[in-house]
Scaffold this active site. Sequence first.
Site, PDB file in Angstrom:
ATOM      1  N   ASP A 128       9.263   2.551   1.618  1.00 13.12           N
ATOM      2  CA  ASP A 128       8.118   3.308   2.112  1.00 13.12           C
ATOM      3  C   ASP A 128       8.004   3.019   3.606  1.00 13.12           C
ATOM      4  OD1 ASP A 128       5.647   4.204   2.937  1.00 13.12           O
ATOM      5  OD2 ASP A 128       4.559   3.473   1.178  1.00 13.12           O
ATOM      6  N   PHE A 179       0.853  -1.194   0.000  1.00  9.39           N
ATOM      7  CA  PHE A 179       0.000   0.000   0.000  1.00  9.39           C
ATOM      8  C   PHE A 179       0.886   1.241   0.000  1.00  9.39           C
ATOM      9  CE2 PHE A 179      -2.320   3.539   1.830  1.00  9.39           C
ATOM     10  CZ  PHE A 179      -3.462   3.530   1.056  1.00  9.39           C
ATOM     11  N   LYS A 194       3.147   9.393   8.533  1.00  6.06           N
ATOM     12  CA  LYS A 194       2.268   9.154   9.687  1.00  6.06           C
ATOM     13  C   LYS A 194       2.748   9.731  11.039  1.00  6.06           C
ATOM     14  CE  LYS A 194      -0.712   5.558   8.011  1.00  6.06           C
ATOM     15  NZ  LYS A 194      -0.319   5.003   6.704  1.00  6.06           N
TER      16      LYS A 194
HETATM   17  C1  LIG Z   1      -0.665   5.347   5.270  1.00  5.51           C
HETATM   18  C2  LIG Z   1       0.323   4.927   4.272  1.00  5.51           C
HETATM   19  C3  LIG Z   1       0.527   5.664   3.080  1.00  5.51           C
HETATM   20  C4  LIG Z   1      -0.337   6.841   2.704  1.00  5.51           C
HETATM   21  O1  LIG Z   1      -0.176   7.920   3.580  1.00  5.51           O
HETATM   22  P1  LIG Z   1      -1.204   9.150   3.500  1.00  5.51           P
HETATM   23  O2  LIG Z   1      -0.666  10.111   4.516  1.00  5.51           O
HETATM   24  O3  LIG Z   1      -2.555   8.621   3.835  1.00  5.51           O
HETATM   25  O4  LIG Z   1      -1.140   9.682   2.128  1.00  5.51           O
HETATM   26  C5  LIG Z   1       1.531   5.260   2.238  1.00  5.51           C
HETATM   27  N1  LIG Z   1       2.303   4.193   2.508  1.00  5.51           N
HETATM   28  C6  LIG Z   1       2.138   3.470   3.630  1.00  5.51           C
HETATM   29  C7  LIG Z   1       3.040   2.317   3.887  1.00  5.51           C
HETATM   30  C8  LIG Z   1       1.139   3.802   4.533  1.00  5.51           C
HETATM   31  O5  LIG Z   1       0.963   3.056   5.641  1.00  5.51           O
END
Ligand SMILES: *Cc1c(COP(=O)(O)O)cnc(C)c1O
Length: 388
Positions: free
Chosen positions: A220, A135, A249
């Site tokens: 990520d 994701f 986050k």
């Molecule tokens: C939450 C998340 C995102 C997206 O972050 P947003 O601030 O909602 O755009 C991207 N990558 C990972 C791994 C995430 O957990």
Amino acid sequence: MNTIDKFNEHVMHTYGRYPLVMEKGEGVCCTDEAGKSYIDFGSGIGTNSLGYCDEKWADAVCAQVRSVQHTSNYYYTKIQADFAEKLCEITGYDKVFFGNSGAEANECAIKIARKYSFDKYGKGRNKIITLVNSFHGRTLTTLSATGQEVFHNYFFPFTEGFVYAEANNTDDLKNKLDDTVCAVMMEYIQGEGGVNALDKDFVDAVYQLCEEKDVLVITDEVQTGVGRTGKFLAGDNFGKKADIVTLAKGLAGGLPIGACLTNKKCSGVLTAGTHGSTFGGNPVSCAGGLAVLQRVMSTGFLDEVTEKADYIRTELEKCPEVESVSGIGLMIGIKLKTKKAADVVKEALDKGLLLLTAKDKVRLLPPLTIEKAELEKGMKILINILEG
Ligand SMILES: *Cc1c(COP(=O)(O)O)cnc(C)c1O
């Protein structure tokens, strides 16, 4: 009209929400409109890394709001310089670009990878391999990067140039890593995908194969970063350092921020006019971020994260209803034998405990600052539900 009705009348229905109107919070607890208190084991999906309204964090944020709340990126602010310096110092990265979210941080990483390759090798080497079940965000490009078919609907056409390899399958990666690929992008622990950590052997193979072909590694760490796993970056658990790493986050303790960090090889790729963001590096978010960094890097803090995580994991493993516990540190996935994760979350809400799910698992992302007594109280509620 009550809050929920008013909300539903005027806010788009893009989320499946629980009937809880949050009014205020302190530490690990929040209170709803009716005055009912909840222990929050989700911390706003890992964003409130220091819990609700931490005093030092709130002081830093309020002081910044009262001096300069925002200026365009045509000018400099000291707070952004201080925050960037500290972030680079902690992580060992060379430079940072600030956006406002995880998706934006990933967009930046994708742009850097493609331009790095374009500058060095010309056109045609622009594909990015991501992993099945990953994701990476909700913008069109980060949806394309997300390796889950359910996200590739309705919004056609999606951004081209993403190839999905199976996690922990080195042969699949090898087969897909041809001369059209400029980067591999992955989460060390797939969060939304079900709190699944990658195998160390697979991570080693990714780095080795990428190194051989001058293919960039992007990690990520939007969910895994900023102390969540007991190390500042989850990559430290694997002894690895990506070319590009994204954070969001938990980075500013609950204020909107995204950061894309690069090593020396990649830090000159984006030049004036090639990328930007009006709010990126907002002084208030930077002030919150600096307060988070100071706390997370204070003596013993990360060791305590690991101790708390060990406690939770030990308690869970004693519970007969628990099939397995996944993730690293305070990023925890719980696979259950008979109960449905969604039912457990609903029952916990009734009993004053906020939980998350990830696919078929119950997911815990408690604030890193959670104290032992609160942890024990929350775990008691959870275990009672699981054993009920
Ligand atoms: C939450 C998340 C995102 C997206 O972050 P947003 O601030 O909602 O755009 C991207 N990558 C990972 C791994 C995430 O957990």
